[in-house]
Design an enzyme around this catalytic site. Sequence first.
Site, PDB file in Angstrom:
ATOM      1  N   GLU A 475       1.942  -5.303   4.203  1.00  0.00           N
ATOM      2  CA  GLU A 475       2.385  -4.341   3.190  1.00  0.00           C
ATOM      3  C   GLU A 475       1.395  -3.182   3.133  1.00  0.00           C
ATOM      4  O   GLU A 475       0.224  -3.359   2.784  1.00  0.00           O
ATOM      5  CB  GLU A 475       2.474  -5.018   1.833  1.00  0.00           C
ATOM      6  CG  GLU A 475       2.740  -4.048   0.682  1.00  0.00           C
ATOM      7  CD  GLU A 475       2.451  -4.674  -0.676  1.00  0.00           C
ATOM      8  OE1 GLU A 475       2.139  -5.881  -0.717  1.00  0.00           O
ATOM      9  OE2 GLU A 475       2.515  -3.952  -1.679  1.00  0.00           O
ATOM     10  N   ASP A 548       0.447  -8.216  -1.074  1.00  0.00           N
ATOM     11  CA  ASP A 548      -0.504  -8.365  -2.170  1.00  0.00           C
ATOM     12  C   ASP A 548      -0.143  -9.554  -3.046  1.00  0.00           C
ATOM     13  O   ASP A 548       1.029  -9.929  -3.165  1.00  0.00           O
ATOM     14  CB  ASP A 548      -0.536  -7.092  -3.022  1.00  0.00           C
ATOM     15  CG  ASP A 548      -1.093  -5.901  -2.257  1.00  0.00           C
ATOM     16  OD1 ASP A 548      -0.841  -4.763  -2.670  1.00  0.00           O
ATOM     17  OD2 ASP A 548      -1.771  -6.125  -1.214  1.00  0.00           O
ATOM     18  N   ASP A 550       0.441 -10.017  -6.105  1.00  0.00           N
ATOM     19  CA  ASP A 550       0.890  -9.549  -7.418  1.00  0.00           C
ATOM     20  C   ASP A 550       2.409  -9.579  -7.446  1.00  0.00           C
ATOM     21  O   ASP A 550       3.066 -10.043  -6.504  1.00  0.00           O
ATOM     22  CB  ASP A 550       0.346  -8.153  -7.709  1.00  0.00           C
ATOM     23  CG  ASP A 550       0.717  -7.129  -6.636  1.00  0.00           C
ATOM     24  OD1 ASP A 550       1.615  -7.432  -5.806  1.00  0.00           O
ATOM     25  OD2 ASP A 550       0.133  -6.039  -6.616  1.00  0.00           O
ATOM     26  N   ASP A 552       4.570  -7.097  -7.319  1.00  0.00           N
ATOM     27  CA  ASP A 552       5.178  -6.274  -6.272  1.00  0.00           C
ATOM     28  C   ASP A 552       5.118  -6.984  -4.918  1.00  0.00           C
ATOM     29  O   ASP A 552       6.067  -6.922  -4.129  1.00  0.00           O
ATOM     30  CB  ASP A 552       4.457  -4.932  -6.180  1.00  0.00           C
ATOM     31  CG  ASP A 552       4.829  -4.007  -7.345  1.00  0.00           C
ATOM     32  OD1 ASP A 552       5.905  -4.238  -7.923  1.00  0.00           O
ATOM     33  OD2 ASP A 552       4.040  -3.097  -7.664  1.00  0.00           O
TER      34      ASP A 552
END
Length: 701
Positions: A475, A548, A550, A552
């Site tokens: 990403e 990541d 998180d 997202d």
Amino acid sequence: MTALTTDFHDPEEYSARHLSVLEGLEAVRKRPGMYIGSTDSRGLTHCMWEIIDNSVDEALAGHCTRIDVVLHADGSVEVRDNGRGIPVDVEPRTGLSGVELVMTKLHAGGKFGSGSYTASGGLHGVGASVVNALSARLDVEVDRQGHTHAMSFRRGIPGVFDGPGPDADFTPRSGLEQVRRIARKVTGTRVRFWADRQIFLKEADVARESLLDRARQTAFLIPGLTISVRDERTEGEDPYEEEFRFDGGISEFCTYLAPDQAVSPILRFEGSGQFTETVPVLDEQGHMTPTDVERRLDVDVALRWGTGYDTTVRSFVNVIATPKGGTHLAGFERALVRVVNDQLRSTKLLKANDDPVTKEDVLEGLTAVITVRLPEPQFEGQTKEILGTSAASRIVSQVVGRELRAFLTSAKRAEKQQARAVLEKIVNAAKARLAARQQRETQRRKNALENSALPAKLVDCRSEGLDRSELFIVEGDSALGTAKLARDSEFQALLPIRGKILNVQKASVADMLKNAECAAILQVIGAGSGRTFDLDAARYGRVILMADADVDGAHIRCLLLTLFYRYMRPMLEAGRVFAAVPPLHRIELTNVRRKRGARARDRYIYTYSDAELHRKLLELEKQGISWKEPVQRYKGLGEMDADQLAETTMDPRHRMLRRIRVEQAEEAASVFELLMGNEVAPRRAFIAQGARELDLARIDT
């Protein structure tokens, strides 16, 4: 046999009188190819072996010790044996002698019931009668009951010839004659036939080499049987003669077939098994009644491994060669592969994560002779090239598995060394196969790189092995820069994507292909999409989604998994898609005593959730270990140094991966549709309901 004529244009003129019925052996002469395959040399040789096999069946039953085959100069073939002789008494239902019955009636013989032959090659009762029908002359002599009985036929019709050869005058006449007295203990049968040139091609002839090969083979299969071949068709030279007898049976046959030096001795596996078969049985009223019959199947296998690479496997049923295998060969191969893999695991020659060896690995360098004997085997077709008796697979597998396991686990020093040599040869064959496959994959990947314009942002690896190569879908470009420094360029490739890709659950195929990120992923993996996806064509052994830690990142992983589920599902089903697990926090310890040889990374502790961080800090506090404040929290992969990313997420020695599996396809499909599909209302209800039931400890942010 009923023949239909079809040259009538008016249906009203076509009636039952236009049907013709071929009686008795007339059907054989009308359609010889149906019974012997062809009318060339192959068909003539087939006729010869139909007669020889009758003598072989006597040997199988233990009543014959010698068979003589003579190829006469006038083109005739003679077969002699010292078996019991064809029955000469009168069969009550037909009023014919046993000799005339088996020579003139299709499907007549001593191999249909259970009293005459327990194992036989001829099962259809058409052999002798077919040869008789296709012969210009056939003479048969039977030694039995103190007399020699004789009878002659022309094209299946019994009668008397007034001279030698097929061109002598012939008078039709039924009946068996006694021509001379002999000792009562003398028994046997002699059959001589001249092929009918109205049926066979002019150039049709019996090849000496093929006769010798099969005679040798038959002598191997029946220990103690002598087969003599004499060829008198040698103009101006002495007749050619050769005799075969092998008391060692198929063990000698295996040695004869083996083309290389031995790795193991000749192994002999013998055993038997029982099975029940439903067959039609002729009752006293002459009716065929389905009856359950208990059968016995005997297994005899000889095999050895050699230093070569070729496989030589011969399989037989009641001495009938089955060149296309069948259930007995399938059971043999299944037992070999199962037992060898079990033993390789137990001896640690195969590690826990190693792929099992395949049939090709086990059969490399193997020479084997597989024989089974049973009454009335079921073949696929008159040619008898494939055994169809289903129980043979189970019984052969049991016998071979038991005997092979005993050899491989033997405690005797000599056998232990031989077994180890066999197992090591098979492991080496597997390694060579994998190396060859890796070479092919390397060439294929090179061709793919040369022939297709792969995305410029792909950072490929140098690995030549498909099983080891990994593709990280990363990403963001910032994370790509760090990952380039952290990766092992030998086997780790990188493909960056920008943010959240298209939700392919909602989009059409055309929209998916237009999307740059989706198209790049499909192109780099190189195995197609949807129904045309070919798992074997995939350019990488693993695909690892690295986003990541998180919300997202979780969303991006979900979108990527949707793409794989919809268009590359075999990758998921094969367990080749993983999610990287990067840490959320790094705790730097400040008062850890430096030990000689201590590594720098021992000063850092990584945690993967807030709950884990709190638990770890409490443990450190209780132990009196201090740490640097504030604890570093990674907002994304790009915040990590290359060393940190390699250590925590990319180095196979230390990283943690989550394998993505599809255990229940229907449930997975409904969840993907619920979370990613077009219907918003069910998704809203799901989120609202889940908000009340959510365990906060499960959130990784």
